[in-house]
Design a protein around this motif. Structure first.
Motif, PDB file in Angstrom:
ATOM      1  N   GLY A 276       0.863  -1.306  -0.119  1.00 20.24           N
ATOM      2  CA  GLY A 276      -0.082  -0.011   0.023  1.00 20.24           C
ATOM      3  C   GLY A 276       0.997   1.297  -0.006  1.00 20.24           C
ATOM      4  O   GLY A 276       2.022   1.059  -0.067  1.00 20.24           O
ATOM      5  N   HIS A 277       0.154   2.319   0.386  1.00 20.54           N
ATOM      6  CA  HIS A 277       0.855   3.600   0.238  1.00 20.54           C
ATOM      7  C   HIS A 277       1.750   3.808   1.587  1.00 20.54           C
ATOM      8  O   HIS A 277       1.171   4.035   2.471  1.00 20.54           O
ATOM      9  CB  HIS A 277       0.008   4.875  -0.181  1.00 20.54           C
ATOM     10  CG  HIS A 277       0.883   5.967  -0.144  1.00 20.54           C
ATOM     11  ND1 HIS A 277       0.415   7.169   0.438  1.00 20.54           N
ATOM     12  CD2 HIS A 277       1.983   6.300  -0.877  1.00 20.54           C
ATOM     13  CE1 HIS A 277       1.342   8.170   0.440  1.00 20.54           C
ATOM     14  NE2 HIS A 277       2.233   7.502  -0.539  1.00 20.54           N
ATOM     15  N   VAL A 278       2.891   3.750   1.876  1.00 23.41           N
ATOM     16  CA  VAL A 278       3.605   3.924   2.954  1.00 23.41           C
ATOM     17  C   VAL A 278       3.778   5.642   3.214  1.00 23.41           C
ATOM     18  O   VAL A 278       3.722   5.926   4.361  1.00 23.41           O
ATOM     19  CB  VAL A 278       4.633   3.135   3.203  1.00 23.41           C
ATOM     20  CG1 VAL A 278       5.561   3.175   4.341  1.00 23.41           C
ATOM     21  CG2 VAL A 278       4.697   1.676   3.025  1.00 23.41           C
ATOM     22  N   GLY A 279       4.305   6.196   2.316  1.00 22.38           N
ATOM     23  CA  GLY A 279       4.372   7.649   2.503  1.00 22.38           C
ATOM     24  C   GLY A 279       5.903   8.188   2.307  1.00 22.38           C
ATOM     25  O   GLY A 279       5.893   9.481   2.430  1.00 22.38           O
ATOM     26  N   PHE A 280       6.877   7.298   2.163  1.00 20.81           N
ATOM     27  CA  PHE A 280       8.433   8.063   2.177  1.00 20.81           C
ATOM     28  C   PHE A 280       8.500   8.409   0.904  1.00 20.81           C
ATOM     29  O   PHE A 280       9.552   9.385   0.694  1.00 20.81           O
ATOM     30  CB  PHE A 280       9.336   7.034   2.793  1.00 20.81           C
ATOM     31  CG  PHE A 280       9.465   5.870   1.800  1.00 20.81           C
ATOM     32  CD1 PHE A 280      10.209   6.042   0.416  1.00 20.81           C
ATOM     33  CD2 PHE A 280       9.108   4.246   2.188  1.00 20.81           C
ATOM     34  CE1 PHE A 280      10.338   4.394  -0.207  1.00 20.81           C
ATOM     35  CE2 PHE A 280       9.214   3.280   1.574  1.00 20.81           C
ATOM     36  CZ  PHE A 280       9.950   3.396   0.287  1.00 20.81           C
ATOM     37  N   ASP A 281       7.765   8.669  -0.143  1.00 19.60           N
ATOM     38  CA  ASP A 281       7.713   9.333  -1.110  1.00 19.60           C
ATOM     39  C   ASP A 281       7.565  10.914  -0.808  1.00 19.60           C
ATOM     40  O   ASP A 281       7.613  11.534  -1.927  1.00 19.60           O
ATOM     41  CB  ASP A 281       6.479   8.776  -2.446  1.00 19.60           C
ATOM     42  CG  ASP A 281       5.202   8.849  -1.942  1.00 19.60           C
ATOM     43  OD1 ASP A 281       5.172   9.411  -0.704  1.00 19.60           O
ATOM     44  OD2 ASP A 281       4.373   8.774  -2.712  1.00 19.60           O
ATOM     45  N   SER A 282       7.143  11.093   0.312  1.00 20.58           N
ATOM     46  CA  SER A 282       6.921  12.567   0.434  1.00 20.58           C
ATOM     47  C   SER A 282       8.134  13.206   1.142  1.00 20.58           C
ATOM     48  O   SER A 282       8.253  14.532   1.473  1.00 20.58           O
ATOM     49  CB  SER A 282       5.952  12.678   1.591  1.00 20.58           C
ATOM     50  OG  SER A 282       6.287  12.417   2.928  1.00 20.58           O
TER      51      SER A 282
ATOM     52  N   PRO B 226      11.381  14.007  -0.473  1.00 20.50           N
ATOM     53  CA  PRO B 226      11.523  15.505  -1.235  1.00 20.50           C
ATOM     54  C   PRO B 226      10.693  16.513  -0.664  1.00 20.50           C
ATOM     55  O   PRO B 226      11.320  17.476  -0.396  1.00 20.50           O
ATOM     56  CB  PRO B 226      11.295  14.876  -2.679  1.00 20.50           C
ATOM     57  CG  PRO B 226      11.679  13.606  -2.684  1.00 20.50           C
ATOM     58  CD  PRO B 226      10.845  13.014  -1.468  1.00 20.50           C
ATOM     59  N   ASP B 227       9.325  16.346  -0.434  1.00 20.63           N
ATOM     60  CA  ASP B 227       8.530  17.290  -0.311  1.00 20.63           C
ATOM     61  C   ASP B 227       9.070  17.905   1.241  1.00 20.63           C
ATOM     62  O   ASP B 227       8.904  19.344   1.691  1.00 20.63           O
ATOM     63  CB  ASP B 227       7.018  17.058  -0.312  1.00 20.63           C
ATOM     64  CG  ASP B 227       6.727  16.592  -1.464  1.00 20.63           C
ATOM     65  OD1 ASP B 227       7.229  17.190  -2.513  1.00 20.63           O
ATOM     66  OD2 ASP B 227       5.697  15.957  -1.575  1.00 20.63           O
TER      67      ASP B 227
ATOM     68  N   SER C  54      13.637  23.087   4.083  1.00 21.96           N
ATOM     69  CA  SER C  54      14.662  24.090   3.327  1.00 21.96           C
ATOM     70  C   SER C  54      13.993  25.431   3.412  1.00 21.96           C
ATOM     71  O   SER C  54      14.722  26.386   3.716  1.00 21.96           O
ATOM     72  CB  SER C  54      15.432  23.654   2.132  1.00 21.96           C
ATOM     73  OG  SER C  54      15.667  22.390   2.182  1.00 21.96           O
ATOM     74  N   VAL C  55      12.854  25.514   2.884  1.00 19.22           N
ATOM     75  CA  VAL C  55      12.265  26.876   2.796  1.00 19.22           C
ATOM     76  C   VAL C  55      12.262  27.572   4.016  1.00 19.22           C
ATOM     77  O   VAL C  55      12.328  28.604   4.191  1.00 19.22           O
ATOM     78  CB  VAL C  55      10.935  26.682   2.041  1.00 19.22           C
ATOM     79  CG1 VAL C  55       9.947  27.832   2.073  1.00 19.22           C
ATOM     80  CG2 VAL C  55      11.048  26.283   0.504  1.00 19.22           C
ATOM     81  N   THR C  56      11.765  26.686   5.180  1.00 16.71           N
ATOM     82  CA  THR C  56      11.620  27.186   6.427  1.00 16.71           C
ATOM     83  C   THR C  56      13.121  27.755   6.947  1.00 16.71           C
ATOM     84  O   THR C  56      13.016  28.675   7.518  1.00 16.71           O
ATOM     85  CB  THR C  56      10.954  26.387   7.324  1.00 16.71           C
ATOM     86  OG1 THR C  56      10.195  25.525   6.769  1.00 16.71           O
ATOM     87  CG2 THR C  56      10.589  26.886   8.740  1.00 16.71           C
ATOM     88  N   GLN C  57      14.044  27.117   6.780  1.00 17.27           N
ATOM     89  CA  GLN C  57      15.243  27.398   7.197  1.00 17.27           C
ATOM     90  C   GLN C  57      15.842  28.523   6.281  1.00 17.27           C
ATOM     91  O   GLN C  57      16.410  29.399   7.056  1.00 17.27           O
ATOM     92  CB  GLN C  57      16.228  26.408   6.869  1.00 17.27           C
ATOM     93  CG  GLN C  57      17.373  26.184   7.813  1.00 17.27           C
ATOM     94  CD  GLN C  57      18.334  24.913   7.761  1.00 17.27           C
ATOM     95  OE1 GLN C  57      17.704  23.925   7.272  1.00 17.27           O
ATOM     96  NE2 GLN C  57      19.617  25.123   7.818  1.00 17.27           N
ATOM     97  N   GLY C  58      15.673  28.793   5.224  1.00 21.13           N
ATOM     98  CA  GLY C  58      16.106  29.910   4.362  1.00 21.13           C
ATOM     99  C   GLY C  58      17.320  29.541   3.609  1.00 21.13           C
ATOM    100  O   GLY C  58      17.953  28.317   4.341  1.00 21.13           O
TER     101      GLY C  58
END
Ligand code: GTP
Ligand code: MG
Length: 444
Positions: A21-27, A29-30, A36-40
């Motif tokens: 099934g869908h485990v979720g580690f494909d997220s 990269p997101d 990274s966006v939060t960190q700047g």
């Protein structure tokens, strides 16, 4: 473990399994993007080029803003580095941008040492990062990374060749920073001359072994554009913050009596190519190369200099603990040697001082003996004088007694013969004349 077991084990490791099934580690990269966006991000650009070559104008054009700028004078006695940091935001992405200007570059009569302050600045930023890494309590997460990610090297558009200052400086920097050479004020050179100039520059860089930054071609997504752009190096750029109306659009350009040079027109100059390569496509690669290549080299050299190594002379792994122990032993040995040297030095000094003191004592003794002799001589003379005086006193006293006797005798005679008084008195005063002379000598 037998060889067959090992093979089986590694084959098992490589097995591909399909998930139910869908485990979720494909997220993942997101998640990374969001973190990274939060960190700047931080990005540090070093601008090296002659005074007035157009560094500030190009930076303003690249980031479409007006950074604070002050014209450098042509009378700087040495090259100095001037960093300025700005917080920029585009959409929801924050960028901490540092622009470092090499102020006074190329203005000194003797340019032999012009590269040195630049190299030192780059090394200092690496050193600061290394020190942070070596701390027990590290805070690399919010550490303001000031390591230079790219050096934009501004080449004067002479149309001839690179100056020796350019070659020497780029050679000194190429192992420390990603260099992107650019031909500045490219609107001052004709198209055919520019083409020849670019070829000449590249061949000179190659023949002098200068390694400039190559846009990476290992990532499929950007391989094609990057390899095309590598062929366009060095970029010939024009900078301007002036806006000119072309058609019905306001564009950044430089206006001349004979026409308009549009900064973002690819047939006029390579400004767009530079912006594309530097910011839109390869900014992350520049940051990564700085960390994995240039900083790594600095770190390795520095740690080796400090005595750390990965393997011992027999190519066996050498732990940090072992390195520490070896260094400690070395240090203690050196300390002991130094102590021994100092002790020897002290003994020699004591001996020297002792000899000096002995010499002084001998001199004093001699002086004392001399003074003693003089004193005895004086004493002898005084004694002699005293004796003489005593003799004189005795003589005087004897005469005095004689005179007194004569006086008393004459007085007796006078009392018996009063008629002869005058005559006798005469005799009395004429008699002791020698005595008065003697008395006078005594008084003197
Ligand atoms: P310092 O910081 O003082 O060393 O100067 P700089 O290298 O930052 O140069 P700056 O951007 O101040 O530009 C100096 C002069 O060159 C200004 O008059 C700019 O208008 C002009 N200039 C800048 N870029 C270009 C260009 O691409 N072409 C031409 N023709 N002139 C330019
Ligand atoms: Mg400037």
């Amino acid at each position: 473990m037998a060889a067959t077991d090992l093979e089986r084990f590694s084959n098992e490791e490589k097995r591909n399994l399909s998930l139910g099934g869908h485990v979720g580690f494909d997220s993942l990269p997101d998640q990374l993007v969001s973190k990274s966006v939060t960190q700047g991000f931080s990005f540090n650009i070093l601008c090296v080029g002659e005074t007035g070559i157009g560094k500030s104008t190009l930076m303003n054009t690249l980031f479409n803003t007006t950074f604070e700028t002050e014209e450098a004078s042509h009378y700087e006695s040495t090259v100095r580095l001037r960093p300025r940091t700005y917080d920029l935001q585009e959409s929801n992405v924050h960028l901490k941008l540092t622009i470092v200007d090499a102020v006074g570059f190329g203005d000194q009569i003797n340019k032999d040492e012009s590269y040195r302050p630049i190299v030192e600045y780059i090394d200092t930023q690496f050193e600061n990062y290394l020190q942070e890494e070596l701390k027990i309590r590290r805070s690399l997460f919010n550490y303001h990374d000031t390591r230079i990610h790219v050096c934009l090297y501004f080449i004067t558009p002479t149309g001839h060749s690179l100056k020796s200052l350019d070659l020497v400086t780029m050679k000194k920097l190429d192992s420390k920073v990603n260099i992107i050479p650019i031909i500045a004020k490219a609107d001052t050179i004709s198209k055919s001359e520019l083409h020849k100039f670019k070829i000449k520059i590249m061949s000179e860089l190659v023949s002098n072994g200068v390694q400039i930054y190559q846009f990476p071609t290992d990532d499929e997504a950007v391989a094609e554009i990057n390899s095309v752009m590598n062929a366009h190096l060095p970029f010939a750029v024009v900078g301007s913050t002036e806006e000119v109306k072309v058609g019905n659009k306001l564009v950044r350009a430089r206006q001349y009596p004979w026409g308009v040079v549009q900064v973002e027109n690819e047939s006029h100059c390579d400004f767009v190519k530079l912006r594309e390569m530097l910011i839109r496509v390869n900014m992350e690669d520049l940051r990564e190369q700085t960390h994995t290549r240039h900083y790594e080299l600095y770190r390795r050299c520095k740690l080796e200099e400090m005595g750390f190594k990965d393997t011992d002379p027999d190519s066996q792994p050498f732990s940090l603990q072992e390195t520490y122990e070896t260094k400690r032993k070395e240090f203690l040995g050196e300390l002991q040697k130094k102590e021994e040297e100092m002790r020897q030095m002290f003994v020699n000094k004591v001996k020297e001082t002792e000899a000096e003191l002995k010499e002084k004592e001998r001199e004093l003794h001699e002086k004392f003996e001399h003074l003693k002799r003089i004193h005895q001589e004086e004493k002898r003379k005084v004694e002699e004088k005293r004796r003489e005086l005593e003799e004189e006193m005795n003589t005087f006293n004897r005469r005095k007694v004689a005179v007194e006797t004569l006086q008393s005798q004459s007085l007796q005679a006078t009392s018996q013969q009063p008629l002869k008084k005058d005559k006798d008195r005469k005799n009395f005063f004429s008699l002791p004349s020698a005595c008065s002379i003697t008395t006078g000598r005594y008084v003197n």
